[in-house]
Write a protein that holds these residues in place. Sequence first.
Motif, PDB file in Angstrom:
ATOM      1  N   THR A   2       0.887  -1.190   0.073  1.00 39.80           N
ATOM      2  CA  THR A   2      -0.187   0.050  -0.094  1.00 39.80           C
ATOM      3  C   THR A   2       0.861   1.152  -0.015  1.00 39.80           C
ATOM      4  OG1 THR A   2      -0.119   0.221   2.557  1.00 39.80           O
ATOM      5  CG2 THR A   2      -1.679  -1.301   1.422  1.00 39.80           C
ATOM      6  N   GLN A   3       0.098   2.436  -0.352  1.00 38.64           N
ATOM      7  CA  GLN A   3       0.925   3.588  -0.218  1.00 38.64           C
ATOM      8  C   GLN A   3       1.607   4.004   1.039  1.00 38.64           C
ATOM      9  OE1 GLN A   3       1.702   6.051  -2.872  1.00 38.64           O
ATOM     10  NE2 GLN A   3       3.080   6.645  -1.187  1.00 38.64           N
ATOM     11  N   LEU A   4       0.869   3.852   2.072  1.00 36.36           N
ATOM     12  CA  LEU A   4       1.243   3.849   3.534  1.00 36.36           C
ATOM     13  C   LEU A   4       2.545   2.999   3.580  1.00 36.36           C
ATOM     14  CD1 LEU A   4       0.770   5.380   5.948  1.00 36.36           C
ATOM     15  CD2 LEU A   4      -0.690   3.899   6.870  1.00 36.36           C
ATOM     16  N   ASP A   5       2.748   1.627   3.236  1.00 34.43           N
ATOM     17  CA  ASP A   5       3.761   0.918   3.286  1.00 34.43           C
ATOM     18  C   ASP A   5       5.074   1.298   2.786  1.00 34.43           C
ATOM     19  OD1 ASP A   5       2.153  -1.013   5.028  1.00 34.43           O
ATOM     20  OD2 ASP A   5       1.743  -2.392   3.158  1.00 34.43           O
ATOM     21  N   GLN A   6       4.666   1.621   1.521  1.00 35.28           N
ATOM     22  CA  GLN A   6       5.879   2.320   0.619  1.00 35.28           C
ATOM     23  C   GLN A   6       6.375   3.487   1.290  1.00 35.28           C
ATOM     24  OE1 GLN A   6       3.595   2.847  -3.162  1.00 35.28           O
ATOM     25  NE2 GLN A   6       5.294   1.119  -3.856  1.00 35.28           N
ATOM     26  N   THR A   7       5.380   4.475   1.743  1.00 34.63           N
ATOM     27  CA  THR A   7       5.971   5.545   2.417  1.00 34.63           C
ATOM     28  C   THR A   7       6.913   5.453   3.729  1.00 34.63           C
ATOM     29  OG1 THR A   7       4.368   6.873   1.688  1.00 34.63           O
ATOM     30  CG2 THR A   7       5.413   7.923   3.586  1.00 34.63           C
ATOM     31  N   ALA A  10      10.285   3.617   2.465  1.00 37.22           N
ATOM     32  CA  ALA A  10      11.160   4.790   2.006  1.00 37.22           C
ATOM     33  C   ALA A  10      11.836   5.566   2.934  1.00 37.22           C
ATOM     34  CB  ALA A  10      10.442   5.499   1.044  1.00 37.22           C
ATOM     35  N   LEU A  11      10.957   6.020   4.079  1.00 38.55           N
ATOM     36  CA  LEU A  11      11.427   6.680   5.084  1.00 38.55           C
ATOM     37  C   LEU A  11      12.351   5.812   6.178  1.00 38.55           C
ATOM     38  CD1 LEU A  11       8.102   8.780   6.057  1.00 38.55           C
ATOM     39  CD2 LEU A  11      10.163   9.549   4.676  1.00 38.55           C
ATOM     40  N   GLY A  12      12.243   4.577   6.004  1.00 37.25           N
ATOM     41  CA  GLY A  12      13.001   3.718   7.034  1.00 37.25           C
ATOM     42  C   GLY A  12      14.687   4.123   6.774  1.00 37.25           C
ATOM     43  N   ASP A  13      15.234   4.779   5.905  1.00 39.24           N
ATOM     44  CA  ASP A  13      16.548   4.571   5.794  1.00 39.24           C
ATOM     45  C   ASP A  13      17.070   6.299   5.864  1.00 39.24           C
ATOM     46  OD1 ASP A  13      18.803   3.374   4.259  1.00 39.24           O
ATOM     47  OD2 ASP A  13      18.898   5.511   3.339  1.00 39.24           O
ATOM     48  N   ARG A  16      17.650   8.434   2.526  1.00 37.64           N
ATOM     49  CA  ARG A  16      16.734   8.927   2.037  1.00 37.64           C
ATOM     50  C   ARG A  16      15.872  10.089   2.817  1.00 37.64           C
ATOM     51  NH1 ARG A  16      16.260   3.091   0.394  1.00 37.64           N
ATOM     52  NH2 ARG A  16      14.989   2.700   2.283  1.00 37.64           N
ATOM     53  N   ARG A  17      15.971   9.975   4.181  1.00 36.33           N
ATOM     54  CA  ARG A  17      15.325  10.712   4.876  1.00 36.33           C
ATOM     55  C   ARG A  17      16.301  12.327   4.724  1.00 36.33           C
ATOM     56  NH1 ARG A  17      15.145   6.784   8.510  1.00 36.33           N
ATOM     57  NH2 ARG A  17      16.839   7.732   9.862  1.00 36.33           N
ATOM     58  N   ALA A  18      17.460  12.206   4.674  1.00 34.09           N
ATOM     59  CA  ALA A  18      18.489  13.360   4.287  1.00 34.09           C
ATOM     60  C   ALA A  18      18.082  13.926   2.818  1.00 34.09           C
ATOM     61  CB  ALA A  18      19.780  12.855   4.407  1.00 34.09           C
ATOM     62  N   ILE A  19      17.850  13.265   2.123  1.00 34.44           N
ATOM     63  CA  ILE A  19      17.516  13.754   0.536  1.00 34.44           C
ATOM     64  C   ILE A  19      16.276  14.357   0.812  1.00 34.44           C
ATOM     65  CG2 ILE A  19      16.943  12.795  -1.785  1.00 34.44           C
ATOM     66  CD1 ILE A  19      18.927  10.515  -1.414  1.00 34.44           C
ATOM     67  N   LEU A  20      15.073  13.796   1.473  1.00 32.04           N
ATOM     68  CA  LEU A  20      13.899  14.557   1.519  1.00 32.04           C
ATOM     69  C   LEU A  20      14.057  15.827   2.099  1.00 32.04           C
ATOM     70  CD1 LEU A  20      11.474  11.501   2.439  1.00 32.04           C
ATOM     71  CD2 LEU A  20      11.796  12.894  -0.150  1.00 32.04           C
ATOM     72  N   ALA A  21      15.005  15.801   3.320  1.00 32.57           N
ATOM     73  CA  ALA A  21      15.261  17.259   4.084  1.00 32.57           C
ATOM     74  C   ALA A  21      15.654  18.112   2.929  1.00 32.57           C
ATOM     75  CB  ALA A  21      16.096  16.879   5.135  1.00 32.57           C
ATOM     76  N   GLU A  53       9.355   5.714  -6.182  1.00 36.08           N
ATOM     77  CA  GLU A  53       8.540   4.629  -6.144  1.00 36.08           C
ATOM     78  C   GLU A  53       7.474   4.976  -5.180  1.00 36.08           C
ATOM     79  OE1 GLU A  53      10.996   1.000  -6.497  1.00 36.08           O
ATOM     80  OE2 GLU A  53      11.207   1.432  -8.480  1.00 36.08           O
ATOM     81  N   ALA A  54       7.845   5.418  -4.066  1.00 38.26           N
ATOM     82  CA  ALA A  54       6.772   5.716  -2.996  1.00 38.26           C
ATOM     83  C   ALA A  54       6.141   6.718  -3.268  1.00 38.26           C
ATOM     84  CB  ALA A  54       7.600   5.859  -1.722  1.00 38.26           C
ATOM     85  N   GLY A  55       6.388   7.540  -4.217  1.00 39.75           N
ATOM     86  CA  GLY A  55       5.655   8.890  -4.407  1.00 39.75           C
ATOM     87  C   GLY A  55       6.205   9.837  -3.863  1.00 39.75           C
ATOM     88  N   LEU A  56       7.446   9.891  -3.190  1.00 41.29           N
ATOM     89  CA  LEU A  56       7.517  11.127  -2.293  1.00 41.29           C
ATOM     90  C   LEU A  56       8.713  11.997  -3.183  1.00 41.29           C
ATOM     91  CD1 LEU A  56       8.712   8.913   0.677  1.00 41.29           C
ATOM     92  CD2 LEU A  56       6.713  10.586   0.430  1.00 41.29           C
ATOM     93  N   VAL A  57       9.003  11.554  -4.232  1.00 42.18           N
ATOM     94  CA  VAL A  57      10.019  12.333  -4.971  1.00 42.18           C
ATOM     95  C   VAL A  57       9.377  12.339  -6.658  1.00 42.18           C
ATOM     96  CG1 VAL A  57      12.411  12.629  -5.961  1.00 42.18           C
ATOM     97  CG2 VAL A  57      11.931  12.229  -3.562  1.00 42.18           C
ATOM     98  N   ARG A  58       9.372  13.336  -7.100  1.00 43.76           N
ATOM     99  CA  ARG A  58       9.445  13.440  -8.620  1.00 43.76           C
ATOM    100  C   ARG A  58      10.406  13.927  -9.301  1.00 43.76           C
ATOM    101  NH1 ARG A  58       3.910  15.936 -10.779  1.00 43.76           N
ATOM    102  NH2 ARG A  58       3.239  14.075  -9.840  1.00 43.76           N
ATOM    103  N   VAL A  59      10.786  12.806 -10.449  1.00 45.40           N
ATOM    104  CA  VAL A  59      12.070  13.330 -11.228  1.00 45.40           C
ATOM    105  C   VAL A  59      11.702  13.354 -12.469  1.00 45.40           C
ATOM    106  CG1 VAL A  59      14.268  12.098 -11.853  1.00 45.40           C
ATOM    107  CG2 VAL A  59      13.437  11.409  -9.713  1.00 45.40           C
ATOM    108  N   SER A  60      12.307  14.547 -13.072  1.00 48.10           N
ATOM    109  CA  SER A  60      12.171  15.052 -14.144  1.00 48.10           C
ATOM    110  C   SER A  60      13.439  15.348 -14.891  1.00 48.10           C
ATOM    111  CB  SER A  60      11.187  16.311 -14.523  1.00 48.10           C
ATOM    112  OG  SER A  60      11.898  17.267 -13.806  1.00 48.10           O
ATOM    113  N   LYS A  61      13.400  14.910 -16.177  1.00 47.56           N
ATOM    114  CA  LYS A  61      14.831  14.925 -16.909  1.00 47.56           C
ATOM    115  C   LYS A  61      14.806  16.285 -17.951  1.00 47.56           C
ATOM    116  CE  LYS A  61      18.139  12.092 -19.326  1.00 47.56           C
ATOM    117  NZ  LYS A  61      18.366  10.559 -19.883  1.00 47.56           N
ATOM    118  N   ARG A  62      15.840  17.078 -17.858  1.00 50.76           N
ATOM    119  CA  ARG A  62      16.055  18.103 -18.774  1.00 50.76           C
ATOM    120  C   ARG A  62      17.483  17.942 -19.382  1.00 50.76           C
ATOM    121  NH1 ARG A  62      14.813  22.150 -14.462  1.00 50.76           N
ATOM    122  NH2 ARG A  62      13.073  20.897 -13.495  1.00 50.76           N
TER     123      ARG A  62
END
Length: 104
Positions: A2-7, A10-13, A16-21, A53-62
């Motif tokens: 589920t989305q909550l499980d994926q979140t 992802a936050l368990g590392d 990854r938390r530092a990247i989000l910060a 994949e958890a929906g926490l980051v959107r990646v775009s390529k330019r």
Amino acid sequence: MTQLDQTFAALGDGTRRAILARLTRGEAALSEIAEPFEMSQTAVSKHVRVLSEAGLVRVSKRGRTRYCRLEAAPMKQAAEWLETYQTFWEGRFDALARYLEENP
């Protein structure tokens, strides 16, 4: 998963938390995100993929550069889920405080 499980997965590392910060300050190129970590850009890319994949980051390529942007909506869902437990624990702590006041 589920989305909550994926979140939560992802936050368990810590990386990854530092990247989000870092992304709370705004969009950043993948190379910029990788700078403070003592790991290869490829390893950082793997962490970004998990966040994406958890929906926490959107990646775009330019051009040849990949940019990452924070998507906070899944964290809101996680915070709301955790809030039910906050209410529970606050109630338990209040009961403990009353007990300690009544039984010195």
